[in-house]
Structure formats: C-alpha cells, structure tokens
Design a protein around this motif. Structure first.
Motif, PDB file in Angstrom:
ATOM      1  N   SER A  22       0.812  -1.214   0.000  1.00 43.65           N
ATOM      2  CA  SER A  22       0.000   0.000   0.000  1.00 43.65           C
ATOM      3  C   SER A  22       0.849   1.269   0.000  1.00 43.65           C
ATOM      4  N   ASN A  23       2.022   1.196   0.619  1.00 38.58           N
ATOM      5  CA  ASN A  23       2.893   2.365   0.694  1.00 38.58           C
ATOM      6  C   ASN A  23       4.350   1.913   0.748  1.00 38.58           C
ATOM      7  N   PRO A  24       4.923   1.556  -0.411  1.00 32.38           N
ATOM      8  CA  PRO A  24       6.315   1.085  -0.402  1.00 32.38           C
ATOM      9  C   PRO A  24       7.299   2.236  -0.156  1.00 32.38           C
ATOM     10  N   SER A  25       7.619   2.436   1.101  1.00 29.12           N
ATOM     11  CA  SER A  25       8.497   3.540   1.478  1.00 29.12           C
ATOM     12  C   SER A  25       9.544   3.059   2.470  1.00 29.12           C
ATOM     13  N   PRO A  26      10.621   2.431   1.977  1.00 28.96           N
ATOM     14  CA  PRO A  26      11.639   1.929   2.904  1.00 28.96           C
ATOM     15  C   PRO A  26      12.308   3.037   3.713  1.00 28.96           C
ATOM     16  N   GLU A  27      12.410   4.239   3.153  1.00 32.60           N
ATOM     17  CA  GLU A  27      13.031   5.342   3.879  1.00 32.60           C
ATOM     18  C   GLU A  27      12.220   5.712   5.109  1.00 32.60           C
ATOM     19  N   ALA A  28      10.894   5.780   4.947  1.00 32.02           N
ATOM     20  CA  ALA A  28      10.027   6.129   6.075  1.00 32.02           C
ATOM     21  C   ALA A  28      10.066   5.043   7.150  1.00 32.02           C
ATOM     22  N   VAL A  29      10.052   3.789   6.728  1.00 33.05           N
ATOM     23  CA  VAL A  29      10.103   2.690   7.691  1.00 33.05           C
ATOM     24  C   VAL A  29      11.443   2.699   8.415  1.00 33.05           C
ATOM     25  N   LEU A  30      12.524   2.944   7.688  1.00 32.65           N
ATOM     26  CA  LEU A  30      13.854   2.984   8.295  1.00 32.65           C
ATOM     27  C   LEU A  30      13.955   4.121   9.313  1.00 32.65           C
ATOM     28  N   CYS A  31      13.450   5.289   8.975  1.00 35.96           N
ATOM     29  CA  CYS A  31      13.469   6.420   9.908  1.00 35.96           C
ATOM     30  C   CYS A  31      12.613   6.129  11.138  1.00 35.96           C
ATOM     31  N   LEU A  32      11.433   5.553  10.927  1.00 31.17           N
ATOM     32  CA  LEU A  32      10.555   5.208  12.035  1.00 31.17           C
ATOM     33  C   LEU A  32      11.201   4.151  12.920  1.00 31.17           C
ATOM     34  N   LEU A  33      11.831   3.176  12.304  1.00 27.22           N
ATOM     35  CA  LEU A  33      12.464   2.091  13.051  1.00 27.22           C
ATOM     36  C   LEU A  33      13.659   2.587  13.863  1.00 27.22           C
ATOM     37  N   ILE A  34      14.559   3.308  13.228  1.00 30.92           N
ATOM     38  CA  ILE A  34      15.754   3.804  13.919  1.00 30.92           C
ATOM     39  C   ILE A  34      15.376   4.858  14.965  1.00 30.92           C
ATOM     40  N   THR A 117      10.828  -2.393   1.967  1.00 30.34           N
ATOM     41  CA  THR A 117       9.829  -1.958   2.940  1.00 30.34           C
ATOM     42  C   THR A 117       9.364  -3.140   3.777  1.00 30.34           C
ATOM     43  N   ALA A 118       9.078  -4.262   3.123  1.00 32.47           N
ATOM     44  CA  ALA A 118       8.630  -5.462   3.848  1.00 32.47           C
ATOM     45  C   ALA A 118       9.728  -5.987   4.776  1.00 32.47           C
ATOM     46  N   ILE A 119      10.970  -5.966   4.321  1.00 30.31           N
ATOM     47  CA  ILE A 119      12.076  -6.457   5.153  1.00 30.31           C
ATOM     48  C   ILE A 119      12.277  -5.552   6.364  1.00 30.31           C
ATOM     49  N   LEU A 120      12.228  -4.249   6.168  1.00 30.90           N
ATOM     50  CA  LEU A 120      12.384  -3.333   7.296  1.00 30.90           C
ATOM     51  C   LEU A 120      11.204  -3.419   8.260  1.00 30.90           C
ATOM     52  N   LEU A 121      10.013  -3.675   7.749  1.00 31.56           N
ATOM     53  CA  LEU A 121       8.864  -3.894   8.633  1.00 31.56           C
ATOM     54  C   LEU A 121       9.067  -5.153   9.474  1.00 31.56           C
ATOM     55  N   GLY A 122       9.857  -6.089   8.962  1.00 34.10           N
ATOM     56  CA  GLY A 122      10.181  -7.296   9.715  1.00 34.10           C
ATOM     57  C   GLY A 122      11.028  -7.021  10.946  1.00 34.10           C
ATOM     58  N   LEU A 123      11.595  -5.835  11.038  1.00 30.50           N
ATOM     59  CA  LEU A 123      12.378  -5.459  12.216  1.00 30.50           C
ATOM     60  C   LEU A 123      11.516  -4.793  13.300  1.00 30.50           C
TER      61      LEU A 123
END
Length: 190
Positions: A22-34, A117-123
């Motif tokens: 729905s929202n492929p944004s690895p940068e946003a997920v990475l920022c949210l995660l870190i 995005t899916a891989i970073l969501l896995g973290l």
C-alpha cells in the motif's frame, strides 16, 4: 508510513506485505524504526547513568576513584551507543535477507522498494524488545558497577531465560538467538 501500520505488523505478521504494497516507502520505515528504537532505548539512560554515577561515587579508595574517573566517559559512551543503536545482529540479518531475497524470489527491479519496505517492517519486534528492556531496567536492582551497564539485558527472551545469567556463553547466545530475532525471521518468511 503510519505508526498504526507499523504496529499492526506486530499483531498480524501477514500484514507486512500488504502494508508494504500500500505504501512502499523503505526510507520512512527505516526512519521510524531507527528513531523509535533510539527513543525507546534512550528511556533507560537516566536509570543506567544514575546507577553508574552512584556506584562510581560510592568508592572509598582513592586509587579506585581515580580508576573509575578514567573509565567514566567511556562507560557512558558505551551505554549511550548501546541504547541508541538498534541490535546490530538483526540489522545485519535484515540487510543480508534483502540482498538474498531479490534474486531468490526473482523479483523485478521495480519491486525493490516493496521488498525493502517489507524487510524493514520485519524489524518491528525491536520496538517490543526496547519496551521490555526499559521495564526490566527500572524494575531490576543494580548490585555492581557492571550491572549499571547491563541492566537492559536482564530482559532475556532466549536461552538466558532457562540457564541464568551466570553463564557467559548463554549471554552471548541470548543476544543473537532469542524470541525477538525469531519473530523477525517469522515476519521475513511471510
């Protein structure tokens, strides 16, 4: 990427791919995660640094006080780095999964953003680990100088639950092989 989507991945692991689609944004997920891991990790800093200071100031020997004074800056940097950086084993694993998943799944180049995005969501389970470490830090009594540094590691989710903390090899294994890392692996498998 919404915080609600990030949290829903923890509750429904199969949702990671649909959220990524729905929202492929690895940068946003990475920022949210870190950012989230650093913010949650930083919540333990007042307790850890306070314990470290009280134990270093409570010595009566001048030689030991001089020794502690020389170590103080390095120990504080060690505590801060440990709390602000996500677990390196899981981050490296995510990177390796990302490198291997593209060719293994025969994905086209235009699906790279979806994959990462899916891989970073896995973290996402790192957030649960940090919350558990914060609770353990504030509920556990520190006895020695080393305890001030390792207070968050009292939150064991691996072999340390069964063998106790007095075995050095169990502590090392617990850091790499635990329920949080298995949870991440489960999310990546999905």
């Amino acid at each position: 990427m919404k915080l609600r989507d990030f949290a829903s991945v923890l509750v429904v692991p199969g949702r990671a791919v649909s959220v990524a689609e729905s929202n492929p944004s690895p940068e946003a997920v990475l920022c949210l995660l870190i950012g989230g891991a650093a913010l949650l990790g930083a919540t333990t800093l007042p307790r850890q640094i306070g314990e470290l200071s009280s134990q270093m100031n409570g010595v009566t020997s001048d030689a030991l006080a001089a020794h502690y004074a020389a170590m103080r800056g390095g120990l504080i940097r060690l505590i801060v780095f440990d709390r602000l950086v996500p677990p390196p084993t899981l981050v490296l694993s995510a990177f390796l999964v990302g490198l291997a998943a593209g060719p293994a799944l025969s994905l086209s180049r235009d699906q790279d953003r979806l994959l990462w995005t899916a891989i970073l969501l896995g973290l996402a389970p790192i957030a649960i680990q940090r919350i558990g470490e914060t609770v353990a830090t504030y509920l556990t009594a520190a006895g020695t100088l080393g305890d001030a540094i390792t207070l968050p590691q009292v939150f064991a989710t691996g072999p340390g639950l069964f063998a106790g903390a007095d075995h050095r090899w169990v502590e090392q294994l617990d850091a790499s092989l635990n329920l949080v890392s298995l949870w991440c692996l489960f999310l990546w498998a999905g």
